[in-house]
Design a protein around this motif. Structure first.
Motif, PDB file in Angstrom:
ATOM      1  N   LYS A  36      -4.559   2.398  -0.466  1.00  0.00           N
ATOM      2  CA  LYS A  36      -4.329   2.558  -1.900  1.00  0.00           C
ATOM      3  C   LYS A  36      -3.103   1.727  -2.257  1.00  0.00           C
ATOM      4  O   LYS A  36      -1.996   1.978  -1.756  1.00  0.00           O
ATOM      5  CB  LYS A  36      -4.080   4.025  -2.251  1.00  0.00           C
ATOM      6  N   ALA A  94       0.854  -1.198   0.000  1.00  0.00           N
ATOM      7  CA  ALA A  94       0.000   0.000   0.000  1.00  0.00           C
ATOM      8  C   ALA A  94       0.885   1.242   0.000  1.00  0.00           C
ATOM      9  O   ALA A  94       1.748   1.389   0.865  1.00  0.00           O
ATOM     10  CB  ALA A  94      -0.921  -0.004   1.208  1.00  0.00           C
ATOM     11  N   VAL A 145     -13.123  -1.537  -3.066  1.00  0.00           N
ATOM     12  CA  VAL A 145     -13.633  -0.286  -3.634  1.00  0.00           C
ATOM     13  C   VAL A 145     -13.393  -0.254  -5.138  1.00  0.00           C
ATOM     14  O   VAL A 145     -14.289   0.023  -5.930  1.00  0.00           O
ATOM     15  CB  VAL A 145     -12.965   0.931  -2.957  1.00  0.00           C
ATOM     16  N   ASP A 146     -12.152  -0.538  -5.536  1.00  0.00           N
ATOM     17  CA  ASP A 146     -11.795  -0.736  -6.943  1.00  0.00           C
ATOM     18  C   ASP A 146     -10.553  -1.617  -6.966  1.00  0.00           C
ATOM     19  O   ASP A 146     -10.118  -2.104  -5.907  1.00  0.00           O
ATOM     20  CB  ASP A 146     -11.593   0.589  -7.687  1.00  0.00           C
ATOM     21  N   THR A 206      -4.094  -6.834  -6.312  1.00  0.00           N
ATOM     22  CA  THR A 206      -5.352  -6.086  -6.318  1.00  0.00           C
ATOM     23  C   THR A 206      -6.061  -6.166  -4.965  1.00  0.00           C
ATOM     24  O   THR A 206      -5.696  -6.955  -4.089  1.00  0.00           O
ATOM     25  CB  THR A 206      -6.304  -6.617  -7.403  1.00  0.00           C
ATOM     26  N   ALA A 207      -7.101  -5.362  -4.850  1.00  0.00           N
ATOM     27  CA  ALA A 207      -7.926  -5.363  -3.641  1.00  0.00           C
ATOM     28  C   ALA A 207      -8.581  -6.721  -3.429  1.00  0.00           C
ATOM     29  O   ALA A 207      -8.807  -7.152  -2.294  1.00  0.00           O
ATOM     30  CB  ALA A 207      -8.989  -4.268  -3.736  1.00  0.00           C
ATOM     31  N   ASP A 265       0.387   0.910  -8.011  1.00  0.00           N
ATOM     32  CA  ASP A 265      -0.022   0.466  -9.339  1.00  0.00           C
ATOM     33  C   ASP A 265       0.913  -0.599  -9.892  1.00  0.00           C
ATOM     34  O   ASP A 265       0.490  -1.489 -10.633  1.00  0.00           O
ATOM     35  CB  ASP A 265      -0.056   1.662 -10.306  1.00  0.00           C
ATOM     36  N   TRP A 309      -2.504   5.135   3.117  1.00  0.00           N
ATOM     37  CA  TRP A 309      -3.668   4.640   3.851  1.00  0.00           C
ATOM     38  C   TRP A 309      -4.286   5.794   4.626  1.00  0.00           C
ATOM     39  O   TRP A 309      -3.613   6.753   5.010  1.00  0.00           O
ATOM     40  CB  TRP A 309      -3.299   3.483   4.796  1.00  0.00           C
ATOM     41  N   LYS A 313      -7.442  -1.182  -7.094  1.00  0.00           N
ATOM     42  CA  LYS A 313      -6.291  -0.777  -6.293  1.00  0.00           C
ATOM     43  C   LYS A 313      -6.678  -0.052  -4.998  1.00  0.00           C
ATOM     44  O   LYS A 313      -5.819   0.558  -4.357  1.00  0.00           O
ATOM     45  CB  LYS A 313      -5.366   0.116  -7.126  1.00  0.00           C
ATOM     46  N   THR A 314      -7.930  -0.147  -4.607  1.00  0.00           N
ATOM     47  CA  THR A 314      -8.385   0.487  -3.366  1.00  0.00           C
ATOM     48  C   THR A 314      -9.178  -0.515  -2.547  1.00  0.00           C
ATOM     49  O   THR A 314     -10.110  -1.150  -3.061  1.00  0.00           O
ATOM     50  CB  THR A 314      -9.263   1.725  -3.648  1.00  0.00           C
ATOM     51  N   GLU A 353      -8.715   2.782   4.795  1.00  0.00           N
ATOM     52  CA  GLU A 353      -8.685   2.635   3.342  1.00  0.00           C
ATOM     53  C   GLU A 353      -7.239   2.614   2.866  1.00  0.00           C
ATOM     54  O   GLU A 353      -6.442   3.492   3.218  1.00  0.00           O
ATOM     55  CB  GLU A 353      -9.435   3.783   2.673  1.00  0.00           C
ATOM     56  N   ARG A 405     -10.853  -1.302   1.529  1.00  0.00           N
ATOM     57  CA  ARG A 405     -11.162  -0.829   2.872  1.00  0.00           C
ATOM     58  C   ARG A 405     -11.294  -2.012   3.822  1.00  0.00           C
ATOM     59  O   ARG A 405     -11.961  -3.007   3.497  1.00  0.00           O
ATOM     60  CB  ARG A 405     -12.462  -0.019   2.887  1.00  0.00           C
TER      61      ARG A 405
END
Length: 498
Positions: free
Chosen positions: A91, A77, A135-136, A105-106, A94, A80, A138-139, A89, A141
């Motif tokens: 991030k 990450a 969330v997506d 990935t998440a 990439d 955060w 690369k995100t 959360e 929670r």
């Protein structure tokens, strides 16, 4: 720590472009000799010092712990945010990828947590995770059951390494070998060695050399000889008695650092009808113990006397209380005031090995105040069984503390997983639960201070000493920042040659 090292490497690369003529040359493979056996490559199957050491080579966690500064730093990450007191959360980078080429990935984070809910090493670590929200790509929670300010420290533990959902789903037997760390597992021979190849796509940049090997060498003498003959480049745990052999070797460097591991004397807090059920007696015993003598006999002086039963680098450490300084005459007086002017007999259980030396020193020291100690030497399984069943009066054991404040839960809480003394104090339980949700730094540290003061009065456990760890390495080995940790990150180690 990995990010710090990687940034340093990137800077060196830029500078090196202007002065490549002076570039260093590195050994093609670094070989590390460890004393403890590593039996599985599954992060969620086992959590001990050996496991923590090897996982850092080929796995990555959401965040990492810098063992030198104690700071939480990025790993998978890049950032955060605490959305509220029960939601974090993250991030993801990439460019973070697994060894199979799949992007981290998440969904991989969610898969890892769900897989770990019933696993041996991670069940307790994920117990406070209510759910993981994707969330997506690369995100992600993480929603908690209740507030816990040590959550990031927990997620930095090697057992919480993020697994590839694709790799584990397609290969349940070996998919967990696919990580996102700086090294790719090439070969694993149980009870022998673990070999790696460099992962060139590592998101913080590749390591300096192309190969790495970790060898399991349980015998201290054999490990030391392997270092001096050039078979290995880094030797874990040199015995203090052997230090002169290495200090006089011009090809070897010796590294000594404080360890969070401590050796302790635990009373059975729940055992009634014995003299040690009285706190006054326990304090008399503590006052009769000469820790320096114990350290000298057991570790040849390489140790730091302990006072509070808390990790030296653990958040909230406090040892400012007074009392129980070594004083044989005072200990005799305290014992008499407790109703035992002529002393008493009691049994002390200990695992075979160097702790027997400590037990023998303690036996001689307590003899001076009239306490006759009978030492019962058992294997680790026997001691574990006796302590779990409460079938003991006192024992000697050891523990390595992690850095977060809530480490106290496992040793002092009534339901603690490592509560070897069967200690139970409702006020201490209350303070432990209050501290883990307290966000104000000063208030939280005061809560931990109170816990240590109460526990010191109750004295279910006597911290004898913190160990000093000793490593030996070939001249030219670098890349490791030695901190007060049971698992320093050795994954960026390198050897300069020429």
């Amino acid at each position: 720590m990995k990010k710090i090292i990687a940034l340093a490497l990137a800077l060196m690369f830029v500078l090196g472009a202007a002065s490549f003529a002076s570039a260093e040359e590195y050994k093609q493979e670094v070989v590390i000799g460890l004393r403890q056996q590593f039996t599985t490559l599954d992060p969620q199957a086992l959590a001990n010092t050996a496991q923590n050491q090897i996982l850092k080579f080929f796995h990555s966690t959401l965040v990492d712990l810098n063992t030198v500064t104690g700071e939480i730093v990025p790993d998978l990450a890049e950032s955060w945010t605490w959305v509220d007191d029960k939601t974090i959360e993250f991030k993801l980078f990439d460019n973070a990828t697994f060894h199979n080429g799949e992007s981290v990935t998440a969904n991989d984070v969610a898969f890892t947590v769900e897989r770990g809910r019933d696993a041996v090493a991670t069940k307790a670590r994920y117990a406070n995770v209510e759910s993981v929200e994707v969330v997506d790509a690369k995100t992600v929670r993480i929603h908690l059951v209740k507030p816990n300010v040590d959550t990031l420290d927990t997620l930095a533990l090697p057992c919480c390494s993020i697994l590839s959902e694709k790799a584990v789903t397609e290969d349940a037997e070996n998919g967990y070998r696919i990580g996102a760390g700086p090294w790719v597992v090439r070969e694993f021979v149980d009870n022998d060695y673990l070999a790696f190849d460099r992962f060139d796509a590592y998101h913080f940049g590749p390591t300096k050399m192309p190969k790495m090997k970790i060898r399991y060498i349980p015998e201290d003498s054999a490990r030391g000889i392997a270092l001096q003959t050039g078979e290995i480049d880094l030797c874990e745990h040199i015995l203090p008695i052997d230090l002169p052999l290495f200090e006089d070797d011009k090809n070897v460097q010796v590294i000594v650092y404080d360890s969070p591991a401590c050796q302790y004397f635990a009373f059975n807090y729940q055992k009634e009808g014995v003299p040690t059920a009285d706190a006054k007696v326990r304090h008399a015993i503590n006052t009769a113990l000469n820790r320096e003598e114990i350290i000298m006999a057991t570790k040849d002086g390489f140790g730091t006397p302990g006072k509070t039963y808390w990790g030296m680098n653990q958040y909230g450490y406090y040892d400012g209380f007074e009392g129980d300084e070594y004083n044989v005459e005072k200990a005799k007086q305290m014992l008499a005031e407790a109703g035992y002017p002529d002393g008493f007999d009691f049994d002390l259980m200990v695992i075979s090995g160097e702790r027997v030396i400590s037990a023998e020193v303690i036996q001689a020291q307590l003899k001076k105040i009239g306490i006759n100690v009978t030492i019962h030497e058992v294997d680790s399984a026997g001691l574990s069984a006796a302590v779990s069943a409460g079938d003991y009066t006192a024992c000697l054991w050891g523990i390595g503390f992690n850095s977060c404040g809530d480490e106290v839960r496992r040793v002092y809480h009534s339901n603690g997983s490592n509560n070897r003394s069967h200690y139970s104090n409702p006020k201490v339980d209350e303070l432990i639960d209050a501290a883990v949700v307290e966000s104000d730094d000063a208030t939280r540290k005061d809560l931990y201070k109170q816990i240590q003061e109460i526990a010191y009065q109750d004295l279910p456990i006597i911290n004898l000493y913190y160990e000093n760890e000793i490593y030996g390495a070939v001249k030219g080995l670098d890349g490791i920042e030695w901190g007060c940790s049971t698992a320093n990150d050795m994954s960026f180690a390198y050897v300069v040659v020429g």
